[in-house]
Scaffold this active site. Structure first.
Site, PDB file in Angstrom:
ATOM      1  N   THR A 142       0.832  -1.203   0.000  1.00  0.00           N
ATOM      2  CA  THR A 142       0.000   0.000   0.000  1.00  0.00           C
ATOM      3  C   THR A 142       0.863   1.248   0.000  1.00  0.00           C
ATOM      4  OG1 THR A 142      -1.599   1.350   1.197  1.00  0.00           O
ATOM      5  CG2 THR A 142      -0.277  -0.086   2.540  1.00  0.00           C
ATOM      6  N   ASP A 144      -0.245   3.747   1.393  1.00  0.00           N
ATOM      7  CA  ASP A 144      -0.664   4.430   2.622  1.00  0.00           C
ATOM      8  C   ASP A 144       0.231   4.130   3.829  1.00  0.00           C
ATOM      9  OD1 ASP A 144      -2.823   5.192   1.051  1.00  0.00           O
ATOM     10  OD2 ASP A 144      -4.102   3.574   1.782  1.00  0.00           O
TER      11      ASP A 144
END
Ligand code: F6P
Length: 364
Positions: A142, A144
Site C-alpha cells: 500500500t 498508505d
C-alpha cells in the site's frame, strides 16, 4: 540441501495498485521458477479465481517489468468474494458470499498454495480464505503505509516522492503569486504520506487524521506567516483529515462490495482559509498520480525482498503468514495480527515533535 517438492503456486494482486507490485511479481516468479515450481498468475485480484481468469507465469513473461508501475496481473478493489456484487431480484445489485466458489476453483486449478499481494482489505479477505482452508501467504502492499507488523510497505516511498516533487513545484508558484496552496494527498485514515511529503517538501501546515484540526488555528498560522513577511503558505491535507468534533469527507456514497472512498477535505479546508484569511487560495488534489509511475530504488529493493521471501514462506509451508520488514531483515508475522488494527502516525513520536520544532503547524 533438502529437496524442494514440485508444486503449482498461484499469485494475485488485489486492492488499489501501487508502485513496485511488478517488482514483487517478478521476484515471486523468478524465485519459484528457481525452486522448480509452476506459477499461475491470477488476474484482477480474487476476481480471477471467481471467473477463471489466469495465465501461466514464466521467467520470460516477468522480464522487463521491474521498473514499471501498476501490476501486469491487473487488480480490483470491488471483487470481495465474501460480499460480491451480483444482480438480484428486479436487476438490483446485491452483495452475496461466493467464497465457496473461490475455494472450489482454487482446487480445480490444481493450486497448492497462493501468494496474495494486497493491502488491508485484500489481506482481510486472504485471512478468511486461509481460515477456509486455502494455504496462502500474504505480501503487504500500500502507498498508505498503514499496515501493522511491517515497518513500511513498498509503494509508500514512491508515493511520498511524487507528493514531495509536487510540493517543490507548487512552492515557486505559491510564492510568486502570494497565494495559499492546499495540497490534498492520499493515505486513507493514516497521515503517513502527508507527514513525510510535507516535511520533505517544506510544508507550513500539515493536517492529518491523527490530529483533528481547528480551522481557526490553521488560518491563524497563515496570518502569522503573513506578518513575518511570508506571503504564501503550503498546506498539506491528508484525505482522511477531519476537523475537531467534525466528520470525515467522502467522495461518494458507499458503493456495493467495496469501501467508501475518501476525498474532498482539501476543498473544505481551502474555502475556509479564503473565508478566514481573505487570501487567494488554490487547491491541488494529487489523487492517483501518487499511485503511478516508476517505483523508487527503495521500493524496487523492498518489493524484490518481499517477493522472494514470500516464495520462501511457501517453501517452508508457513501459511497464514505475511512477509514483513523488521529491519534489518524481512521476517514474517501472522496475517491476522497485521490486519487487526491500522498503523497510524504516532503523535508522540519524534517525527511530529521535530516538525513542530521547525515551525510546521498541525492545526491543533
Ligand atoms: O489505499 C490506497 C488508496 O490509494 C488510498 O490512499 C485511497 O484512499 C484509495 O486507495 C483510493 O481508492 P480508489 O482506487 O478506489 O480510487
Amino acid at each position: 540441501m533438502t529437496q524442494i517438492r514440485p508444486m503449482r503456486v498461484g499469485i494475485l494482486t488485489g486492492g488499489g495498485d501501487c508502485p513496485a507490485l511488478n517488482a514483487v511479481i517478478r521476484a515471486v516468479v523468478k524465485t519459484s521458477v528457481g525452486f522448480g515450481w509452476e506459477v499461475l498468475g491470477i488476474e484482477e485480484g480474487f476476481n480471477g479465481l471467481v471467473q477463471y481468469k489466469t495465465r501461466p507465469m514464466t521467467a520470460a513473461n516477468v522480464s522487463g517489468i521491474l521498473h514499471l508501475g501498476g501490476t501486469i496481473l491487473g487488480t480490483t478493489n470491488s471483487a470481495n468474494p465474501f460480499c460480491y456484487p451480483i444482480p438480484g431480484e428486479g436487476g438490483c445489485m446485491v452483495e452475496c458470499d461466493i467464497s465457496g466458489t473461490v475455494v472450489e476453483n482454487f482446487r480445480r486449478l490444481g493450486l497448492e498454495a497462493l501468494i496474495v499481494i494486497g493491502g488491508d482489505g485484500t489481506l482481510n479477505i486472504a485471512e478468511k480464505f486461509y481460515q477456509k482452508g486455502i494455504p496462502l501467504v500474504g505480501v503487504p502492499k500500500t502507498i498508505d503505509n498503514d499496515i501493522e507488523g511491517t515497518v513500511t510497505t513498498f509503494g509508500f516511498d514512491t508515493a511520498v516522492n511524487t507528493a514531495r516533487d509536487a510540493l517543490d513545484k507548487l512552492h515557486t508558484t505559491a510564492e510568486s503569486h502570494r497565494r495559499v496552496i492546499v495540497v490534498e494527498v492520499m493515505g486513507r485514515h493514516a497521515g503517513w504520506i502527508a507527514v513525510h511529503s510535507g516535511i520533505a517538501g517544506g510544508a507550513d501546515i500539515i493536517l492529518i487524521p491523527e490530529i483533528p484540526y481547528d480551522i481557526e488555528k490553521v488560518a491563524h498560522s497563515i496570518m502569522r506567516r503573513e506578518r513575518l513577511g511570508k506571503h504564501f503558505s503550503i498546506v498539506v491535507v491528508a484525505e482522511g483529515a477531519f476537523p475537531q468534533g467534525g466528520e470525515l469527507t467522502h467522495a461518494e456514497a458507499k458503493p456495493l462490495g467495496r469501501e467508501r472512498r475518501l476525498g474532498g477535505v482539501g476543498e473544505r479546508v481551502a474555502s475556509a482559509i479564503t473565508e478566514l484569511t481573505g487570501k487567494e487560495t488554490r487547491l491541488v488534489v494529487l489523487g492517483h498520480l501518487q499511485r503511478g509511475g516508476q517505483p523508487t530504488t527503495f521500493d524496487r529493493v523492498l518489493g524484490t525482498r518481499f517477493g522472494a521471501a514470500a516464495a520462501r514462506l511457501v517453501r517452508k509451508g508457513a501459511f497464514g503468514r505475511m512477509v514483513a520488514l523488521v529491519p534489518p531483515d524481512v521476517e514474517s508475522v501472522p496475517i491476522r495480527e497485521a490486519i487487526g488494527r491500522m498503523k497510524t502516525v504516532p503523535v508522540d513520536n519524534d517525527i511530529i515533535e521535530s516538525a513542530r520544532e521547525i515551525g510546521i503547524g498541525f492545526g491543533d
